[in-house]
Write a protein that holds these residues in place. Structure first.
Motif, PDB file in Angstrom:
ATOM      1  N   THR A 109       1.044  -1.205  -0.192  1.00 57.14           N
ATOM      2  CA  THR A 109      -0.196   0.484  -0.302  1.00 57.14           C
ATOM      3  C   THR A 109       0.877   1.418  -0.286  1.00 57.14           C
ATOM      4  OG1 THR A 109      -0.142   0.017   2.277  1.00 57.14           O
ATOM      5  CG2 THR A 109      -2.121  -1.090   0.916  1.00 57.14           C
ATOM      6  N   PRO A 165      -2.151   2.979  -5.629  1.00 51.80           N
ATOM      7  CA  PRO A 165      -4.183   2.535  -5.803  1.00 51.80           C
ATOM      8  C   PRO A 165      -4.550   1.969  -7.095  1.00 51.80           C
ATOM      9  CG  PRO A 165      -3.875   3.716  -4.381  1.00 51.80           C
ATOM     10  CD  PRO A 165      -2.804   4.173  -4.259  1.00 51.80           C
ATOM     11  N   ARG A 217      -8.620  -4.616  -7.295  1.00 53.66           N
ATOM     12  CA  ARG A 217      -9.435  -4.543  -5.738  1.00 53.66           C
ATOM     13  C   ARG A 217      -7.619  -4.394  -4.935  1.00 53.66           C
ATOM     14  NH1 ARG A 217      -9.365 -10.755  -3.101  1.00 53.66           N
ATOM     15  NH2 ARG A 217      -7.141 -10.632  -4.107  1.00 53.66           N
ATOM     16  N   PRO A 218      -8.177  -3.829  -3.945  1.00 51.51           N
ATOM     17  CA  PRO A 218      -6.657  -2.956  -2.989  1.00 51.51           C
ATOM     18  C   PRO A 218      -6.692  -3.697  -2.730  1.00 51.51           C
ATOM     19  CG  PRO A 218      -9.220  -1.588  -2.604  1.00 51.51           C
ATOM     20  CD  PRO A 218      -9.820  -2.924  -3.676  1.00 51.51           C
ATOM     21  N   LEU A 243      -7.231  -2.549   2.800  1.00 52.05           N
ATOM     22  CA  LEU A 243      -7.769  -1.208   3.170  1.00 52.05           C
ATOM     23  C   LEU A 243      -7.428  -1.317   5.077  1.00 52.05           C
ATOM     24  CD1 LEU A 243     -11.681  -2.061   2.324  1.00 52.05           C
ATOM     25  CD2 LEU A 243      -9.464  -0.532   1.194  1.00 52.05           C
ATOM     26  N   GLU A 268      -6.897   3.280   1.141  1.00 47.51           N
ATOM     27  CA  GLU A 268      -6.788   2.083   1.036  1.00 47.51           C
ATOM     28  C   GLU A 268      -4.817   2.881   1.062  1.00 47.51           C
ATOM     29  OE1 GLU A 268      -6.879   0.750  -3.167  1.00 47.51           O
ATOM     30  OE2 GLU A 268      -8.635   2.710  -3.418  1.00 47.51           O
ATOM     31  N   ARG A 277     -10.004   6.599  -5.605  1.00 44.61           N
ATOM     32  CA  ARG A 277     -10.502   6.291  -4.371  1.00 44.61           C
ATOM     33  C   ARG A 277     -11.854   5.755  -4.819  1.00 44.61           C
ATOM     34  NH1 ARG A 277     -12.392  10.168  -1.423  1.00 44.61           N
ATOM     35  NH2 ARG A 277     -12.762  11.740  -2.908  1.00 44.61           N
ATOM     36  N   VAL A 300     -13.728   2.756  -4.769  1.00 38.58           N
ATOM     37  CA  VAL A 300     -13.882   1.469  -4.293  1.00 38.58           C
ATOM     38  C   VAL A 300     -15.477   1.938  -3.566  1.00 38.58           C
ATOM     39  CG1 VAL A 300     -13.012   1.219  -1.401  1.00 38.58           C
ATOM     40  CG2 VAL A 300     -11.606   1.740  -3.633  1.00 38.58           C
TER      41      VAL A 300
END
Length: 379
Positions: A16, A21, A102-103, A106, A207, A222, A225
């Protein structure tokens, strides 16, 4: 020596900070090799992976040199939060619809379960520089959804986002702020109190690791998400180049419900919403209509009807007799019967019925409408 699960968590936490992201190349590496092998590759302790050129590798390794996942994980725990990874009980599985975007994980602050809250959630997004109309609609929508047990998800930005969050908080309902920075960073600065309230009474999700700050591209990323996390997205005021339309398009691409609240046709902040409504978006005006779209079968909004007036209760013949009377002056029963197309004997019966109800009055052998002050309307 950390076990396999803990090593995977450390590696994802490191990623991360290393990758942006939604980086689909890193996402493909994760799916193929696993987080530990990807981190070994970007730190130089393992062989390079396919698909990236020298310049890309240089950028990843530069970031990898400053990654300190142990410190980041300690920081999130110290602020009362946690790091949620795919496969954890709290992981919202609908995020898997993002595929390789996909992240990696989180960062979450707040006591509620993100997975549970996301099961019945709606995104409310729109213009930052919204009008009073937009803020009013967003606040009412946020409060209405939260009162009915739906989680309001937005980006904690100025304008529509803030109004939707505050509406949910005002009724002590569930709301989630998805940030484009670390969950310990108050951004925008003017929303310190709102973000603190979201962390204490709702959920903050990001993220980016603790301490990281937003960039323009991170706001856009962002939005995917927000779209994936929820069952549907409602756009409240958006210009034709609004960032809220990015969320709308992602929601549509993910097969989520897309809704829009119409606004004045003279407002530039309505143009983006109206374009969506001309396409595949559905018009909604309140929480009940949103829930009708995203809820279970049978969760229908109440039927819309105009206000009832006394005339609604009249029989068809009585209504025809009433319509046959002039706005001014009086008619005899024979003339009323001719105008109404109702037999004379029936006309007298209906006239006496209408007089008892206060619609008409008698003037000798003639009949006329009663004054409005008696509380009845023929309209």
């Amino acid at each position: 020596m950390p076990g396999p699960v803990e090593a995977e968590r450390l590696a994802r936490a490191a990623l991360t900070r290393i990758a942006e992201p939604g980086d689909e190349l890193v996402g493909r590496w994760l799916a193929t090799y696993g987080a530990c092998e990807v981190v070994e590759a970007v730190t130089g302790s393992g062989p390079p992976l396919t698909g990236a050129g020298e310049r890309r590798w240089a950028g990843l390794r530069l970031r990898a040199a400053r990654a300190q996942p142990h410190t980041d994980l300690a920081a999130i725990v110290g602020s009362g939060g946690r790091f949620v990874c795919p496969g954890d009980a709290e992981w919202p599985r609908q995020l898997d619809d993002l595929g390789h975007a996909r992240p990696f994980g989180l960062w979450v602050r707040g006591t509620a379960s993100l997975r549970v809250w996301a099961l019945r959630s709606v995104a409310v997004v729109g213009a930052r520089a919204c009008t009073e109309y937009g803020a009013h609609c967003a606040a009412l929508l946020g409060a209405g959804l939260a009162e009915r047990g739906w989680t309001v998800v937005s980006g904690a930005a100025y304008g529509v986002d803030a109004a939707a969050h505050r509406g949910a908080l005002a009724v002590r309902g569930p709301t989630v702020g998805v940030l484009a920075c670390g969950v310990d960073v108050a951004y925008p600065p003017g929303h310190q109190e709102l973000i603190r309230a979201l962390g204490e009474r709702g959920l903050l999700v990001a993220e980016l690791p603790p301490g990281d700050h937003p960039t323009r591209s991170r706001f856009v990323l962002r939005n995917r998400v927000i779209a994936a996390l929820t069952r549907g997205t409602v756009v409240v005021e958006a210009a034709l180049r609004s960032g809220a339309l990015v969320t709308a398009r992602r929601a549509l691409g993910l097969g989520r419900h897309l809704m829009g609240m119409p606004g004045p046709v003279t407002s530039g902040l309505s143009q983006g919403v109206h374009e969506l409504l001309r396409g595949e978006a559905t018009v909604v005006t309140d929480a009940a209509e949103v829930i009708e779209q995203v809820g279970m079968v049978g969760e229908l909004a109440p039927e819309r009807r105009g206000p009832a007036v006394p005339r609604d209760a009249l029989s068809p013949d009585a209504a025809r007799v009433l319509e046959a009377l002039p706005g001014r002056g009086a008619y005899d029963p024979a003339r009323i019967a001719c105008s109404a197309g109702v037999p004379p004997g029936e006309v007298l019966a209906r006239l006496h019925e209408l007089r008892a109800l206060g619609f008409v009055e008698r003037d000798g052998d003639r009949w006329q409408l009663a004054p409005r002050r008696k509380g009845h309307s023929i309209e």
